[in-house]
Design a protein around this motif. Structure first.
Motif, PDB file in Angstrom:
ATOM      1  N   GLU A 226       9.015  -3.560  -8.014  1.00  0.00           N
ATOM      2  CA  GLU A 226       8.817  -4.789  -7.226  1.00  0.00           C
ATOM      3  C   GLU A 226       8.003  -5.839  -7.984  1.00  0.00           C
ATOM      4  O   GLU A 226       7.872  -6.973  -7.516  1.00  0.00           O
ATOM      5  N   GLU A 227       7.414  -5.447  -9.119  1.00  0.00           N
ATOM      6  CA  GLU A 227       6.600  -6.338  -9.943  1.00  0.00           C
ATOM      7  C   GLU A 227       5.502  -7.006  -9.132  1.00  0.00           C
ATOM      8  O   GLU A 227       5.317  -8.229  -9.154  1.00  0.00           O
ATOM      9  N   ARG A 228       4.750  -6.157  -8.434  1.00  0.00           N
ATOM     10  CA  ARG A 228       3.635  -6.656  -7.625  1.00  0.00           C
ATOM     11  C   ARG A 228       2.558  -5.587  -7.514  1.00  0.00           C
ATOM     12  O   ARG A 228       2.851  -4.402  -7.668  1.00  0.00           O
ATOM     13  N   PRO A 229       1.318  -5.975  -7.252  1.00  0.00           N
ATOM     14  CA  PRO A 229       0.232  -4.998  -7.163  1.00  0.00           C
ATOM     15  C   PRO A 229       0.343  -4.124  -5.914  1.00  0.00           C
ATOM     16  O   PRO A 229       0.836  -4.557  -4.871  1.00  0.00           O
ATOM     17  N   VAL A 230      -0.120  -2.886  -6.057  1.00  0.00           N
ATOM     18  CA  VAL A 230      -0.067  -1.899  -4.974  1.00  0.00           C
ATOM     19  C   VAL A 230      -1.403  -1.172  -4.911  1.00  0.00           C
ATOM     20  O   VAL A 230      -1.926  -0.729  -5.935  1.00  0.00           O
ATOM     21  N   LEU A 231      -1.924  -1.031  -3.714  1.00  0.00           N
ATOM     22  CA  LEU A 231      -3.100  -0.199  -3.491  1.00  0.00           C
ATOM     23  C   LEU A 231      -2.615   1.220  -3.209  1.00  0.00           C
ATOM     24  O   LEU A 231      -1.813   1.437  -2.297  1.00  0.00           O
ATOM     25  N   PHE A 232      -3.095   2.181  -3.992  1.00  0.00           N
ATOM     26  CA  PHE A 232      -2.760   3.596  -3.777  1.00  0.00           C
ATOM     27  C   PHE A 232      -4.006   4.296  -3.264  1.00  0.00           C
ATOM     28  O   PHE A 232      -5.073   4.223  -3.867  1.00  0.00           O
ATOM     29  N   VAL A 233      -3.871   4.978  -2.124  1.00  0.00           N
ATOM     30  CA  VAL A 233      -4.979   5.716  -1.511  1.00  0.00           C
ATOM     31  C   VAL A 233      -4.529   7.152  -1.257  1.00  0.00           C
ATOM     32  O   VAL A 233      -3.494   7.375  -0.630  1.00  0.00           O
ATOM     33  N   ALA A 234      -5.314   8.100  -1.743  1.00  0.00           N
ATOM     34  CA  ALA A 234      -5.070   9.522  -1.455  1.00  0.00           C
ATOM     35  C   ALA A 234      -6.294  10.049  -0.721  1.00  0.00           C
ATOM     36  O   ALA A 234      -7.429   9.786  -1.131  1.00  0.00           O
TER      37      ALA A 234
ATOM     38  N   GLU B 252       4.935   7.232  -6.439  1.00  0.00           N
ATOM     39  CA  GLU B 252       5.474   6.185  -5.557  1.00  0.00           C
ATOM     40  C   GLU B 252       4.808   4.834  -5.832  1.00  0.00           C
ATOM     41  O   GLU B 252       5.480   3.799  -5.912  1.00  0.00           O
ATOM     42  N   ALA B 253       3.486   4.827  -5.981  1.00  0.00           N
ATOM     43  CA  ALA B 253       2.764   3.569  -6.206  1.00  0.00           C
ATOM     44  C   ALA B 253       3.137   2.942  -7.549  1.00  0.00           C
ATOM     45  O   ALA B 253       3.352   1.725  -7.640  1.00  0.00           O
ATOM     46  N   VAL B 254       3.212   3.759  -8.583  1.00  0.00           N
ATOM     47  CA  VAL B 254       3.586   3.239  -9.903  1.00  0.00           C
ATOM     48  C   VAL B 254       5.028   2.716  -9.879  1.00  0.00           C
ATOM     49  O   VAL B 254       5.323   1.639 -10.414  1.00  0.00           O
ATOM     50  N   ALA B 255       5.918   3.463  -9.254  1.00  0.00           N
ATOM     51  CA  ALA B 255       7.313   3.019  -9.162  1.00  0.00           C
ATOM     52  C   ALA B 255       7.411   1.706  -8.386  1.00  0.00           C
ATOM     53  O   ALA B 255       8.131   0.780  -8.803  1.00  0.00           O
ATOM     54  N   TYR B 256       6.672   1.597  -7.291  1.00  0.00           N
ATOM     55  CA  TYR B 256       6.712   0.370  -6.484  1.00  0.00           C
ATOM     56  C   TYR B 256       6.199  -0.824  -7.289  1.00  0.00           C
ATOM     57  O   TYR B 256       6.828  -1.881  -7.327  1.00  0.00           O
ATOM     58  N   ALA B 257       5.048  -0.644  -7.947  1.00  0.00           N
ATOM     59  CA  ALA B 257       4.473  -1.739  -8.729  1.00  0.00           C
ATOM     60  C   ALA B 257       5.422  -2.175  -9.844  1.00  0.00           C
ATOM     61  O   ALA B 257       5.565  -3.367 -10.121  1.00  0.00           O
TER      62      ALA B 257
ATOM     63  N   THR C 237       0.815  -1.209   0.000  1.00  0.00           N
ATOM     64  CA  THR C 237       0.000   0.000   0.000  1.00  0.00           C
ATOM     65  C   THR C 237       0.849   1.258   0.000  1.00  0.00           C
ATOM     66  O   THR C 237       1.957   1.292   0.540  1.00  0.00           O
ATOM     67  N   VAL C 238       0.286   2.292  -0.619  1.00  0.00           N
ATOM     68  CA  VAL C 238       0.833   3.645  -0.549  1.00  0.00           C
ATOM     69  C   VAL C 238      -0.327   4.556  -0.166  1.00  0.00           C
ATOM     70  O   VAL C 238      -1.327   4.629  -0.885  1.00  0.00           O
ATOM     71  N   PHE C 239      -0.213   5.221   0.974  1.00  0.00           N
ATOM     72  CA  PHE C 239      -1.211   6.176   1.440  1.00  0.00           C
ATOM     73  C   PHE C 239      -0.618   7.576   1.343  1.00  0.00           C
ATOM     74  O   PHE C 239       0.499   7.807   1.814  1.00  0.00           O
ATOM     75  N   ALA C 240      -1.365   8.494   0.742  1.00  0.00           N
ATOM     76  CA  ALA C 240      -0.885   9.869   0.575  1.00  0.00           C
ATOM     77  C   ALA C 240      -1.917  10.832   1.141  1.00  0.00           C
ATOM     78  O   ALA C 240      -3.098  10.747   0.811  1.00  0.00           O
ATOM     79  N   SER C 241      -1.462  11.732   1.985  1.00  0.00           N
ATOM     80  CA  SER C 241      -2.335  12.754   2.567  1.00  0.00           C
ATOM     81  C   SER C 241      -1.491  13.996   2.832  1.00  0.00           C
ATOM     82  O   SER C 241      -0.365  13.895   3.312  1.00  0.00           O
ATOM     83  N   SER C 242      -2.053  15.151   2.548  1.00  0.00           N
ATOM     84  CA  SER C 242      -1.282  16.375   2.747  1.00  0.00           C
ATOM     85  C   SER C 242      -1.104  16.710   4.221  1.00  0.00           C
ATOM     86  O   SER C 242      -0.135  17.351   4.587  1.00  0.00           O
TER      87      SER C 242
END
Length: 194
Positions: free
Chosen positions: A87-95, A79-84, A10-15
């Protein structure tokens, strides 16, 4: 998605993270006894949403919580796109961002609540794909805005809502280019094919 939530990084983004909790802590510190609730203190950290996601889903995969002021959603997407990809794996991105309570709203005005979530998968993943995103480069083109007045107000009034042009592109068939703001004059250029 049809993917198991326990298997998603997971990648969580919040200001600003948990501004309501921060307000309660500040108010407690302004009293004479300065008694802080351990629970509130625990919930004040920037990765609270990520922690509760892990608890609710039983997910023990890696998690990133980040903040980059008004550019948090674009930086989180990167960050989420780079991680996926790496690492060649799915990532949940939440903003997500919520309005700050007074008096913090004077320093950090966020007009309304907004959140968005996307599952990013590498090409080799084999999961069902709704659209293909390609991060082209950082450029200097105009930021993509919303044509509808109320949606543009939302986009401007909440840092997480800066993703609205991307969400619109994902909802419409065809090819689209979206320019998201990163670091004042830089743009994260995203090509969408859906």
């Amino acid at each position: 998605s049809a993917l198991d939530a326990q298997e998603l990084a997971t990648v969580f983004a919040s200001s600003g993270g948990e501004m309501g909790v921060l307000d309660k802590l500040c108010r407690a510190l302004a009293t004479t006894d300065r008694a802080l609730s351990p629970t509130l203190f625990h919930q004040s950290v920037h990765n609270t949403a990520a922690g509760y996601w892990g608890i609710a889903t039983g997910c023990q995969q890696s998690s990133t919580a980040l903040s980059s002021y008004d550019d948090s959603s674009a930086v989180g997407l990167l960050e989420a796109v780079a991680y996926a990809t790496v690492e060649e794996r799915p990532v949940l991105f939440v903003a997500y961002d919520l309005p700050s309570p007074p008096p913090l709203d004077c320093a950090r005005p966020i007009r309304s609540a907004f959140a968005a979530a996307l599952v990013m998968t590498p090409r080799a993943c084999g999961a069902p794909v709704r659209a293909h995103l390609t991060l082209v480069a950082a450029g200097h083109a105009e930021v993509t805005e919303m044509e509808e007045h109320t949606l543009e107000e939302l986009r401007r009034g909440n840092p997480a809502a800066r993703l609205l042009p991307l969400l619109r592109a994902l909802a419409q068939p065809g090819s689209h280019r979206v320019n998201l703001n990163v670091l004042d004059d830089q743009r994260l250029v995203v090509d969408v094919e859906s």
